[in-house]
Design a protein around this motif. Structure first.
Motif, PDB file in Angstrom:
ATOM      1  N   GLY A 199       0.687  -1.049  -0.088  1.00 47.96           N
ATOM      2  CA  GLY A 199      -0.007  -0.057  -0.160  1.00 47.96           C
ATOM      3  C   GLY A 199       0.876   1.296  -0.023  1.00 47.96           C
ATOM      4  O   GLY A 199       0.363   2.416  -0.210  1.00 47.96           O
ATOM      5  N   GLY A 200       2.027   1.061   0.167  1.00 48.56           N
ATOM      6  CA  GLY A 200       2.841   2.476   0.248  1.00 48.56           C
ATOM      7  C   GLY A 200       3.228   3.065  -1.519  1.00 48.56           C
ATOM      8  O   GLY A 200       2.448   2.446  -2.247  1.00 48.56           O
ATOM      9  N   GLY A 201       3.722   4.121  -1.447  1.00 51.29           N
ATOM     10  CA  GLY A 201       3.780   4.921  -2.735  1.00 51.29           C
ATOM     11  C   GLY A 201       3.894   6.202  -2.498  1.00 51.29           C
ATOM     12  O   GLY A 201       4.324   6.757  -1.265  1.00 51.29           O
ATOM     13  N   LEU A 202       3.563   7.082  -3.676  1.00 56.21           N
ATOM     14  CA  LEU A 202       3.615   8.753  -3.729  1.00 56.21           C
ATOM     15  C   LEU A 202       2.427   9.306  -3.450  1.00 56.21           C
ATOM     16  O   LEU A 202       1.443   8.867  -3.972  1.00 56.21           O
ATOM     17  N   ALA A 203       2.388  10.035  -2.439  1.00 60.55           N
ATOM     18  CA  ALA A 203       1.123  10.929  -2.058  1.00 60.55           C
ATOM     19  C   ALA A 203       1.657  12.413  -1.797  1.00 60.55           C
ATOM     20  O   ALA A 203       2.782  12.870  -1.544  1.00 60.55           O
ATOM     21  N   GLN A 204       0.518  13.092  -2.481  1.00 63.63           N
ATOM     22  CA  GLN A 204       0.798  14.935  -2.224  1.00 63.63           C
ATOM     23  C   GLN A 204       0.614  15.169  -0.699  1.00 63.63           C
ATOM     24  O   GLN A 204      -0.268  14.311  -0.157  1.00 63.63           O
ATOM     25  N   PRO A 205       1.012  15.978  -0.140  1.00 67.45           N
ATOM     26  CA  PRO A 205       0.749  16.675   0.999  1.00 67.45           C
ATOM     27  C   PRO A 205      -0.595  17.021   1.144  1.00 67.45           C
ATOM     28  O   PRO A 205      -1.404  17.446   0.223  1.00 67.45           O
ATOM     29  N   GLY A 206      -1.347  16.314   2.295  1.00 66.74           N
ATOM     30  CA  GLY A 206      -2.709  16.421   2.466  1.00 66.74           C
ATOM     31  C   GLY A 206      -3.430  15.144   1.951  1.00 66.74           C
ATOM     32  O   GLY A 206      -4.624  14.961   2.198  1.00 66.74           O
ATOM     33  N   GLY A 207      -2.679  14.409   1.204  1.00 70.49           N
ATOM     34  CA  GLY A 207      -3.308  13.194   0.529  1.00 70.49           C
ATOM     35  C   GLY A 207      -3.517  11.985   1.726  1.00 70.49           C
ATOM     36  O   GLY A 207      -3.140  12.067   2.818  1.00 70.49           O
ATOM     37  N   MET A 263      -3.682   6.649   6.687  1.00 71.90           N
ATOM     38  CA  MET A 263      -2.937   7.785   6.750  1.00 71.90           C
ATOM     39  C   MET A 263      -3.715   8.846   5.923  1.00 71.90           C
ATOM     40  O   MET A 263      -3.802   8.703   4.811  1.00 71.90           O
ATOM     41  N   ASN A 264      -4.162   9.716   6.839  1.00 72.99           N
ATOM     42  CA  ASN A 264      -4.790  10.887   6.064  1.00 72.99           C
ATOM     43  C   ASN A 264      -3.840  12.268   6.325  1.00 72.99           C
ATOM     44  O   ASN A 264      -3.246  12.275   7.074  1.00 72.99           O
ATOM     45  N   SER A 265      -4.376  13.205   5.521  1.00 77.46           N
ATOM     46  CA  SER A 265      -3.706  14.456   5.685  1.00 77.46           C
ATOM     47  C   SER A 265      -2.064  14.232   6.017  1.00 77.46           C
ATOM     48  O   SER A 265      -1.477  14.876   6.945  1.00 77.46           O
ATOM     49  N   LEU A 266      -1.685  13.518   5.065  1.00 76.08           N
ATOM     50  CA  LEU A 266      -0.067  13.332   4.969  1.00 76.08           C
ATOM     51  C   LEU A 266       0.689  14.645   4.936  1.00 76.08           C
ATOM     52  O   LEU A 266       0.209  15.364   4.190  1.00 76.08           O
ATOM     53  N   THR A 292       7.240  10.896   5.554  1.00 76.14           N
ATOM     54  CA  THR A 292       7.911  10.058   4.541  1.00 76.14           C
ATOM     55  C   THR A 292       9.022   9.150   5.068  1.00 76.14           C
ATOM     56  O   THR A 292       9.649   9.644   6.032  1.00 76.14           O
ATOM     57  N   ALA A 293       8.731   7.773   4.909  1.00 78.55           N
ATOM     58  CA  ALA A 293       9.837   6.855   5.410  1.00 78.55           C
ATOM     59  C   ALA A 293       9.204   5.554   4.962  1.00 78.55           C
ATOM     60  O   ALA A 293       8.334   5.293   4.182  1.00 78.55           O
ATOM     61  N   VAL A 294      10.024   4.460   5.382  1.00 78.68           N
ATOM     62  CA  VAL A 294       9.794   3.209   5.086  1.00 78.68           C
ATOM     63  C   VAL A 294       9.047   2.844   6.257  1.00 78.68           C
ATOM     64  O   VAL A 294       9.376   2.890   7.474  1.00 78.68           O
ATOM     65  N   SER A 322       5.179  14.166  -0.983  1.00 75.25           N
ATOM     66  CA  SER A 322       5.747  15.136  -1.789  1.00 75.25           C
ATOM     67  C   SER A 322       4.857  15.798  -2.959  1.00 75.25           C
ATOM     68  O   SER A 322       4.059  14.858  -3.520  1.00 75.25           O
ATOM     69  N   SER A 323       5.054  17.028  -3.177  1.00 78.54           N
ATOM     70  CA  SER A 323       4.467  17.810  -4.272  1.00 78.54           C
ATOM     71  C   SER A 323       5.241  17.678  -5.546  1.00 78.54           C
ATOM     72  O   SER A 323       4.789  18.018  -6.362  1.00 78.54           O
TER      73      SER A 323
END
Length: 122
Positions: free
Chosen positions: A8-16, A82-85, A90-92, A121-122
């Protein structure tokens, strides 16, 4: 043998949002608790969330109100919603399954997954 698998990990934007899954092959009756840890580059591994066999949950103060830990016993899976990232999330992320096995009182064992990368990250 692989006992714990995260996904389920991956890239998300801030707030995502992201939802991590931790699936274990250990028997539910042996599980004492399941924990999510994270380790950012250059930092020590830290406990993020925990859920006991009785369903009691605990969250790190910095993620309270944003993260939720839950489980589906029918799937032997624990989730970390995980909400409002934030970039600092950012981590493993590692799943740790603690069991009690053996005769009598038994002994405690820890099983770890290989981790899943979360990047905010944006």
């Amino acid at each position: 043998q692989v006992y714990v698998v995260e996904s389920g990990g991956g890239l998300a934007q801030p707030g995502g949002s992201l939802r991590l899954s931790c699936t274990t092959t250990k028997s539910a009756s042996s599980i004492v608790g399941v924990n999510w840890y994270r380790q950012a580059t250059g930092k020590e591994r830290e406990l993020v969330a925990a859920i006991s066999s009785g369903g009691t949950t605990n969250l790190r103060e910095s993620v309270e109100g944003r993260f939720t830990i839950s489980r589906d016993n029918t799937k032997n899976t624990v989730y970390l919603q995980m909400n409002s990232l934030k970039p600092e999330d950012t981590a493993v992320y590692y799943c740790n399954v603690r069991t009690r096995e053996g005769k009598g009182w038994g002994s405690l064992y820890d099983y770890w997954g290989l981790g899943t990368q979360v990047t905010v990250s944006s």
